[in-house]
Write a protein that holds these residues in place. Structure first.
Motif, PDB file in Angstrom:
ATOM      1  N   GLY A  99       1.106  -0.989  -0.139  1.00 39.97           N
ATOM      2  CA  GLY A  99       0.381   0.569   0.005  1.00 39.97           C
ATOM      3  C   GLY A  99       0.904   1.083   0.098  1.00 39.97           C
ATOM      4  N   PHE A 100       1.848   1.314   0.531  1.00 41.26           N
ATOM      5  CA  PHE A 100       2.501   2.708   0.917  1.00 41.26           C
ATOM      6  C   PHE A 100       3.230   2.093  -0.588  1.00 41.26           C
ATOM      7  N   MET A 101       4.163   1.601  -1.068  1.00 40.18           N
ATOM      8  CA  MET A 101       5.174   1.863  -1.929  1.00 40.18           C
ATOM      9  C   MET A 101       4.656   1.709  -3.387  1.00 40.18           C
ATOM     10  N   GLY A 102       3.220   0.997  -3.545  1.00 33.92           N
ATOM     11  CA  GLY A 102       2.896   0.830  -4.480  1.00 33.92           C
ATOM     12  C   GLY A 102       1.529   1.390  -4.749  1.00 33.92           C
ATOM     13  N   GLY A 103       1.088   2.128  -3.351  1.00 32.68           N
ATOM     14  CA  GLY A 103      -0.142   3.207  -3.690  1.00 32.68           C
ATOM     15  C   GLY A 103      -1.478   2.150  -3.960  1.00 32.68           C
ATOM     16  N   HIS A 104      -2.421   2.315  -4.147  1.00 29.62           N
ATOM     17  CA  HIS A 104      -4.002   1.298  -4.308  1.00 29.62           C
ATOM     18  C   HIS A 104      -3.488   0.362  -4.722  1.00 29.62           C
ATOM     19  N   GLY A 105      -3.301   0.850  -6.639  1.00 28.64           N
ATOM     20  CA  GLY A 105      -3.063  -0.287  -7.448  1.00 28.64           C
ATOM     21  C   GLY A 105      -2.305  -1.225  -7.009  1.00 28.64           C
ATOM     22  N   THR A 106      -1.166  -1.333  -6.153  1.00 33.29           N
ATOM     23  CA  THR A 106      -0.539  -2.500  -6.369  1.00 33.29           C
ATOM     24  C   THR A 106      -1.294  -3.382  -4.543  1.00 33.29           C
ATOM     25  N   ALA A 107      -1.716  -1.975  -3.661  1.00 35.24           N
ATOM     26  CA  ALA A 107      -2.448  -2.752  -2.925  1.00 35.24           C
ATOM     27  C   ALA A 107      -3.186  -3.976  -3.222  1.00 35.24           C
ATOM     28  N   ALA A 108      -4.096  -3.403  -4.538  1.00 38.06           N
ATOM     29  CA  ALA A 108      -5.066  -4.026  -5.364  1.00 38.06           C
ATOM     30  C   ALA A 108      -4.650  -5.324  -5.180  1.00 38.06           C
ATOM     31  N   ALA A 109      -3.300  -5.590  -6.312  1.00 39.40           N
ATOM     32  CA  ALA A 109      -2.845  -6.701  -7.016  1.00 39.40           C
ATOM     33  C   ALA A 109      -2.375  -7.583  -5.696  1.00 39.40           C
ATOM     34  N   PHE A 110      -1.743  -7.161  -4.683  1.00 40.94           N
ATOM     35  CA  PHE A 110      -1.599  -8.346  -3.247  1.00 40.94           C
ATOM     36  C   PHE A 110      -2.768  -9.052  -2.661  1.00 40.94           C
TER      37      PHE A 110
END
Length: 464
Positions: A140-151
């Motif tokens: 969430g921190f480093m990737g933002g909402h995009g990576t958070a959604a991916a994870f």
């Protein structure tokens, strides 16, 4: 209750109204301007409080919680479309070596802190929390909402853990707030210790950055007409390319999972690969000159705005409350890691303009690159430090590191190797920092001291 196409259309239409209101608030309300809050963040909170979990006055459908992952699949499909490639790795290291090393080090450093320090504390203090919880913070921190959604999507597929997505979106939202508000606080401190090179106070912030509405003299074209509107609208052409890669990613993922039932492949990773293949096809057909990367980037950024807004609006408060203390613990770990990187790593290892380069890293490692650019523009309005140019050149290779970690780490953690993965990330982090020290040395002066080349570049008036 079945979902109709009009439900989806109205969800996006309602969110568009909230984005408009948020942009108007940014343009007119002083507190929003001082905090530099992105409109997508404000719109998301409006959607959360006006939605079914609180006031329940907005007729959102039950599908809004699924939009974040759908949009991240679309976003990843756009990443490599229009990319022409860069120079060699050696050329990059020679020209922007410290930028490459220190920006790449953020990935490994934050993942290492989350998995080793955060994961260790979680095992001791909250043993009932899944091991995968720790990685949601840097996601969430480093990737933002995009990576958070991916994870979140990956853990839903791999572990059937539905709570991962709202937790990841919570970390992404918290990260954005820390990036914006914490960045402004850091800049104020930086100006007081004379670490900034191009501004002396925050009062010098340009109008466009304060209000979010660019004055006519600062407005620029967002792209080129690469195809004739008589045959196909240029925006349709570029949107079409991203949707082709998205479509291919969706069907290829389903085909692979049908062929190998035990194999769980994240759809966003497959859509990104399909985007790479599409770019190769365009190159083979000699069509790349008709693809404007700026337009593709704007399309991806538009998806990100809706991704952030829907991600926040669909955060499940009950899940946040359930995991409140682990979330707070990991947030503290995240804040400690980004502050350490700014005041120690960036200050000691960047060969020039350490604060400008460091505050940019602080911004993108707590949210998205746009936050980093926002903070950079405050301290370097005309981009004279070349931070963005160096980052753009280094990111050609950094992107493979980022995508590789996002694609591989969830599977490794699900298999029970979270601490081992954290240790590997920490070792790579130390290697990157060691190379940087050997090549550029450690700066031993004060935070406000001029560094090699700065006095000549800035002129006599810049010397303090």
């Amino acid at each position: 209750m079945s979902l109709s196409p009009y439900d989806v259309l109205m969800d996006f239409a309602i969110m568009s109204i909230l984005l408009f209101v948020a942009q108007f608030l940014r343009a007119k309300v002083t507190i929003f301007q001082k905090l530099l809050l992105p409109s997508s963040l404000v719109a998301g909170f409006l959607g959360l409080f006006l939605g079914p979990q609180f006031l329940n006055v907005l007729p959102f459908s039950s599908a809004i919680s699924s939009y974040a992952y759908l949009l991240v699949v679309f976003l990843f499909a756009s990443l490599f479309i229009g990319n022409e490639g860069g120079g060699s790795f050696k050329q990059t290291m020679d020209e922007v070596g410290d930028t490459f090393l220190l920006n790449s080090g953020v990935y490994f450093g934050q993942y290492a802190a989350a998995l080793l320090l955060g994961g260790g504390l979680l095992m001791v203090l909250f043993p009932q929390v899944p091991e995968a919880f720790a990685i949601l913070m840097p996601g969430g921190f480093m990737g933002g909402h995009g990576t958070a959604a991916a994870f979140g999507g990956s853990f839903k597929e791999l572990l059937n853990w539905d709570e991962a997505l709202p937790i990841g979106q919570t970390f992404a939202t918290v990260g954005l707030l820390i990036g914006v508000i914490g960045g402004v606080i850091a800049i104020n401190i930086g100006t007081r210790v004379k670490a900034t090179r191009f501004i002396k106070t925050m009062a010098e912030l340009p109008e466009g950055m304060r209000t979010g509405m660019m004055p006519p003299k600062e407005q620029e074209s967002m792209g080129r007409n690469t195809v004739s509107p008589m045959t196909l609208d240029p925006l349709t052409w570029h949107l079409m390319l991203v949707l082709i890669a998205t479509c291919a990613g969706y069907y290829l993922t389903n085909w692979l999972q049908g062929l190998f039932p035990s194999l769980s492949v994240p759809m966003f990773s497959v859509s990104m690969i399909c985007g790479v293949i599409l770019q190769m096809i365009l190159k083979a057909l000699k069509l790349t000159k008709y693809v404007d990367k700026n337009v593709v980037t704007r399309i991806g950024s538009s998806a990100t705005d809706y991704l952030v807004a829907f991600g926040i609006a669909s955060i499940k408060i009950s899940v946040v409350l359930k995991y409140l203390y682990p979330i707070l613990l990991m947030t503290v770990v995240g804040i400690a890691s980004v502050v350490f990187y700014l005041v120690v790593i960036s200050r000691k290892l960047f060969h020039n303009y350490w604060f400008e380069r460091g505050i940019f890293i602080f911004g993108w490692s707590t949210g998205v690159v746009a936050i980093g650019v926002t903070l950079l523009r405050i301290v370097d309005p005309e981009f004279k430090s070349k931070t963005l140019e160096d980052y753009g050149m280094a990111y050609v290779f950094m992107s493979f590191i980022e995508i590789g970690l996002i694609a591989v780490l969830p599977t490794i953690i699900v298999k029970g190797y979270g601490m081992l993965a954290g240790g590997a990330c920490f070792i790579v982090f130390l290697i990157l920092m060691g190379i940087c020290v050997k090549k550029y040395g450690i700066f031993k002066g004060k935070a406000g001291d001029l560094r090699p080349g700065e006095a000549e570049a800035l002129g006599i008036k810049a010397v303090r």
